[in-house]
Design an enzyme around this catalytic site. Structure first.
Site: not given
Ligand SMILES: *Cc1c(COP(=O)(O)O)cnc(C)c1O
Length: 376
Positions: A42, A140, A169, A224, A268, A315-317
């Site tokens: 992601k 969540r 999770h 995951r 700045y 700065c920005m850049d």
């Molecule tokens: C982002 C995410 C992960 C991965 O988590 P890490 O801490 O980067 O390993 C796994 N499961 C879900 C649902 C997530 O949103």
């Protein structure tokens, strides 16, 4: 190994796909036999570039990929990714059709989504697949634990949605066991409830990087990992448990060099004043590239294998650094902002600690105008 030379600004993020492969194998070795890996890609693979990262992981035989939103999944399909893709955040209003069309698998935690999926699947004469999420204590996304039995009953009304997985999770990322164990027990209870109603998923999963490392027995048959694939750690405690290689190097070159007298203000607001005659280098990277403003007068970069402090505000850049102490500096010299140079190293964790953040954010926020260059 060959790195293509980019014309123009020398500010780049180098992505070492060999380090990614190394981290993937390190994780594979820890995961119980028969347990698959869903690689989390992601947010553009935590800033590393979702497509090249996904294609590399696909080549290595990853079982599943995970993204946050449908657009991320569609982009991977358009780029030729064939591996199953899970959408963690579920579907939004009109996403159901796209999800079916591109063969993506959403996480589902409400009946509305099931309705949309089921309708879109019938329209395209395809089967929808979904993973059902139960909230076991993260607070969540996920069907609230107490309402899970009622949800399971409703689920049976949507036979054209195939339930391919059941997930939850964990919320602890520092290796804390009690709460993690209580979440795991609830998850097992939820699985029992589903089983009693004849609902089972091929994939049972709950653990991200932290839990798969600290408590490998809480893994189900799919894990995951996200952050660890990129060679960073969920928190400091994990550095002793598994050895990883950082995948990303953020670098640039000195753009302008000048000697300034003692008592000269830099940047700045004039927040930095030289205490001696100084050699100040200006670097072509700023907060628009993800170099956080909280690194003003605090950050460090590597030049000639030595640390040089950021002077004045980011700065920005551009940023300015004091290179007075570094011998033989010249215009065009390589500068490392995250990564290794000689014996010195600046990690995403170090930068995160300086700005009161986490390595995840440091990596994700590297700006889109910083080209990613891949080492294969
Ligand atoms: C982002 C995410 C992960 C991965 O988590 P890490 O801490 O980067 O390993 C796994 N499961 C879900 C649902 C997530 O949103």
């Amino acid at each position: 190994m060959h790195i293509s030379v980019v014309p123009g600004r020398p500010t780049v993020a180098e992505i070492d796909l060999r380090a990614l492969a190394f981290n993937y194998r390190q994780i594979r070795r820890r995961v119980p036999k028969g347990t698959g890996i869903l690689a989390v890609v992601k947010a553009d693979a935590y800033g590393h570039g979702a497509l090249p990262v996904s294609l590399k992981l696909e080549e290595m035989g990853v079982d599943y990929l995970g993204v946050a939103i449908p657009e991320e999944g569609v982009a991977l399909r358009k780029g030729g990714v064939k591996t199953p893709i899970l959408i963690f955040g579920g579907i939004f209003q009109d996403d159901a059709d796209e999800v079916i069309r591109y063969g993506l698998t959403p996480v589902v935690f409400d009946i509305e989504s099931l309705k949309h999926l089921s309708k879109a699947a019938r329209k395209r004469r395809k089967k929808a697949t979904a993973h059902i999420k139960v909230d076991t204590g993260m607070g969540r996304l996920g069907v609230p634990f107490e309402l899970f039995p009622a949800f399971l009953k409703d689920l049976k009304k949507y036979p054209d949605v195939e339930i391919e997985g059941l997930l939850s999770h964990f919320s602890m990322t520092d290796g804390e066991e009690d709460y993690t164990a209580s979440q795991w027990r609830r998850y097992q209870e939820a699985l029992d409830q589903a089983g009693a109603m004849g609902i089972s998923g091929r994939y049972l999963h709950m653990a991200s990087s932290a839990t798969l490392t600290a408590f490998p027995s809480y893994s189900g048959n799919l894990v995951r990992p996200g952050i660890m694939l990129y060679g960073a750690y969920p928190s400091a405690a994990f550095q002793r448990m598994i050895s990883l290689k950082p995948v990303l190097t953020l670098k640039t070159r000195i753009h302008f060099l000048k000697r300034v007298p003692e008592g000269e203000r830099i940047g700045y607001g004039g927040t930095f004043m030289t205490r001696r005659e100084s050699l100040i280098a200006t670097l072509p990277i700023g907060y628009a590239d993800g170099y956080n403003t909280r690194l003003s007068n605090r950050g460090e970069v590597l030049i000639g294998g030595r640390r040089a402090p950021v002077t004045g505000k980011v700065c920005m850049d551009l940023i300015m650094v004091d290179v007075t102490e570094i011998p033989g500096v010249s215009n065009g010299d390589e500068v490392i902002l995250i990564g290794r140079q000689g014996k010195e190293r600046i990690t995403a964790e170090e930068v995160a600690a300086k700005i009161g953040s986490i390595p995840y954010e440091v990596l994700c926020l590297i700006g889109r105008r910083v080209p990613r260059i891949y080492r294969r």
